[in-house]
Motif scaffolding. Structure first.
Motif, PDB file in Angstrom:
ATOM      1  N   GLN A 219      -0.902  -1.421  -5.937  1.00 41.45           N
ATOM      2  CA  GLN A 219       0.374  -1.794  -5.309  1.00 41.45           C
ATOM      3  C   GLN A 219       0.137  -3.016  -4.426  1.00 41.45           C
ATOM      4  OE1 GLN A 219       3.353   0.547  -5.163  1.00 41.45           O
ATOM      5  NE2 GLN A 219       4.566  -1.048  -4.194  1.00 41.45           N
ATOM      6  N   VAL A 221       2.253  -5.325  -1.594  1.00 43.38           N
ATOM      7  CA  VAL A 221       3.453  -5.429  -0.764  1.00 43.38           C
ATOM      8  C   VAL A 221       3.459  -6.827  -0.140  1.00 43.38           C
ATOM      9  CG1 VAL A 221       4.711  -4.537   1.230  1.00 43.38           C
ATOM     10  CG2 VAL A 221       3.470  -2.966  -0.267  1.00 43.38           C
ATOM     11  N   ARG A 245       1.908  -2.740  -9.176  1.00 40.02           N
ATOM     12  CA  ARG A 245       3.327  -2.757  -8.800  1.00 40.02           C
ATOM     13  C   ARG A 245       3.499  -3.731  -7.648  1.00 40.02           C
ATOM     14  NH1 ARG A 245       5.726   3.337  -8.970  1.00 40.02           N
ATOM     15  NH2 ARG A 245       7.452   2.243  -8.022  1.00 40.02           N
ATOM     16  N   SER A 247       6.061  -5.287  -4.614  1.00 38.15           N
ATOM     17  CA  SER A 247       7.250  -5.064  -3.795  1.00 38.15           C
ATOM     18  C   SER A 247       7.383  -6.202  -2.784  1.00 38.15           C
ATOM     19  CB  SER A 247       7.176  -3.725  -3.058  1.00 38.15           C
ATOM     20  OG  SER A 247       7.065  -2.660  -3.982  1.00 38.15           O
ATOM     21  N   GLU A 272      11.552  -3.803  -5.396  1.00 38.07           N
ATOM     22  CA  GLU A 272      10.454  -3.692  -6.353  1.00 38.07           C
ATOM     23  C   GLU A 272      10.696  -4.620  -7.529  1.00 38.07           C
ATOM     24  OE1 GLU A 272       8.345  -0.186  -8.915  1.00 38.07           O
ATOM     25  OE2 GLU A 272       8.693   0.106  -6.775  1.00 38.07           O
ATOM     26  N   LYS A 274      10.625  -5.670 -11.120  1.00 34.60           N
ATOM     27  CA  LYS A 274      10.636  -4.867 -12.336  1.00 34.60           C
ATOM     28  C   LYS A 274       9.439  -5.195 -13.223  1.00 34.60           C
ATOM     29  CE  LYS A 274      14.689  -5.851 -13.976  1.00 34.60           C
ATOM     30  NZ  LYS A 274      15.869  -5.820 -14.878  1.00 34.60           N
TER      31      LYS A 274
END
Length: 473
Positions: A219, A221, A245, A247, A272, A274
């Protein structure tokens, strides 16, 4: 950790498979009761063999349906309430398919009331049993996430006060989401001292792709001011194709527009990016349509292929087909095939874009371009999997290198297969300069962000209109 995750995944799949088996066996018995056939019924070996085989086939159908609808994606971040709501919809869809495929012509049913009871009974049985077992499986995963046994290594991008406040908030609210902050990457010259003491800085944001690989980051951020659009755009370009992922912190304007969607009420509000542009079932159906339509078109249009090939050979000396390297999905090069529309050695002075009344183009070549005949051989590229029927047009690396200097977000197009036709091509047309290619880019970005089979159909209709009007170049 990997073995534990695989075990949890298999547990969820096994729960769904077992639920489908139990639901069908229970429905078999209930159906006999509803049809008044239970009295005197004997479970012989043949009946048990038939029932077992039927239950397994039905369970496999449900597994395939769940997979196509993306039920087994990202199982470690599931919400129980969301799962129950989704399961109610998916169960209804599956029950409708089974009802019309297996139960509608049941000879034992002599009135519609029995049909309604049969449908409702199976739906309620399947939904209830699956909901219980799936809730158990998801709950056990959530416990592991909350305890930190399963976690997602997270990298914070940013180094100012906003990054510090994001770090502090994630420390409070991110644990139940499984986010485990392992470091931050500084952006700009200012680094907050408290953040630097709290988290290690393994590298700068320019090293993000390498850091994601070396630290196994799941992830990212991005915690920089939303007003810094160019910097965010640069970071997103660096992260293009990353398995993590991504964000981004929103600003108030985006919140008011309704752009911010959170899966957890008490989580940090994040936008987020896509990763999955299409649901699994649409991805599968899009590829099936690509292959099926390509084969059908090449068979039906074979006389046109033959006539065009003869005309190309007659129009000027040289080969019938023209091969050129283009860049496809995930930046992989491939050889695109066209009917040759230019004289041999048309690019002996170097790569150049075509334009109106281009002297390098033959007379027959100009006609082919107007009605897109030169692109018919690209159905072979579609069949091979290099391209799709609808998608952003592929470009040469020579021009991509120039485009990304002006618009780094061009790499966003490489998330999908390039296409025979595109929204950019039908709404803007052929580009004669790099500046026009950048201008056309916004339409292709719009296509990707709104990608669907319905959008593909609309682009195809636009393309047919352009071909009928002879407005190609």
């Amino acid at each position: 950790m990997l073995l534990l995750r695989r075990f949890q995944f298999l547990k969820l799949v096994a729960a769904d498979f077992g639920s489908a088996l139990l639901a069908w066996v229970a429905f078999f018995l209930l159906r006999k009761y509803l049809l008044s056939e239970i009295t005197g019924y004997h479970f012989t070996e043949g009946v048990l063999f038939y029932l077992s085989g039927a239950a397994v086939m039905i369970a496999l159908f449900w597994m395939a349906l769940y997979t196509l609808l993306g039920e087994y994606r990202d199982i470690f971040r599931k919400s129980r309430l969301t799962e129950i709501i989704r399961l109610a919809r998916v169960s209804l869809l599956g029950t409708i398919v089974i009802f019309f495929a297996l139960l509608l012509d049941d000879q034992g049913v002599d009135n519609y009331h029995a049909y309604y009871k049969t449908f409702a009974a199976y739906y309620l049985l399947h939904f209830t049993i699956t909901a219980v077992l799936r809730t158990w499986a998801v709950s056990s995963v959530q416990k592991l996430v909350r305890r930190g046994i399963i976690s997602f290594p997270t990298l914070l991008v940013g180094s100012n006060m906003l990054a510090l406040s994001t770090f502090e908030e994630l420390q409070l609210t991110g644990r139940h989401l499984g986010l485990r902050l392992v470091g931050f990457t500084p952006v700009g010259e200012t680094v907050d001292a408290t953040l630097a003491r709290s988290l290690p800085a393994p590298g700068s944001y320019q090293q993000l792709p390498a850091l994601i690989r070396s630290l196994a980051i799941e992830q990212v951020v991005i915690a920089i001011e939303p007003s810094e659009h160019r910097r965010i755009q640069e970071i997103l370009s660096l992260l293009e194709g990353s398995p993590a992922r991504i964000s981004v912190l929103p600003d108030l304007y985006q919140m008011l527009l309704g752009s911010v969607k959170v899966n957890h009420i008490f989580g940090t509000p994040l936008i987020e990016i896509k990763q999955d542009l299409l649901p699994v079932w649409q991805q599968v159906l899009k590829r099936v349509l690509d292959v099926g339509c390509s084969i059908l078109f090449m068979i039906l249009a074979s006389p046109v292929y033959l006539f065009t090939a003869l005309m190309v050979k007659w129009s000027s000396p040289g080969p019938i087909f023209y091969y050129q390297e283009r860049i496809g999905k995930n930046g992989h090069p491939f050889k695109i095939i066209k009917f040759r529309s230019m004289y041999v050695d048309a690019e002996k002075m170097g790569p150049a874009l075509s334009f109106d009344f281009d002297p390098r183009t033959t007379k027959w070549g100009r006609f082919m371009r107007k009605v897109r005949l030169d692109e018919f051989p690209q159905f072979w590229n579609v069949l091979k999997g290099d391209m799709s029927i609808v998608g952003p047009r592929p470009e040469r690396q020579f021009f991509i290198d120039q485009i990304v200097l002006i618009a780094p977000h061009y790499r966003h197009l490489h998330r999908v297969r390039p296409g025979l036709t595109s929204l950019g091509q039908v709404k803007y047309g052929y580009a004669e300069t790099v500046a026009q290619m950048v201008e056309r880019l916004k339409f292709d970005i719009l296509y990707i962000e709104n990608m669907s089979l319905a959008m593909d159909f609309r682009v195809l209709l636009y393309t047919l209109k352009i071909i009928m009007e002879g407005r190609g170049k």
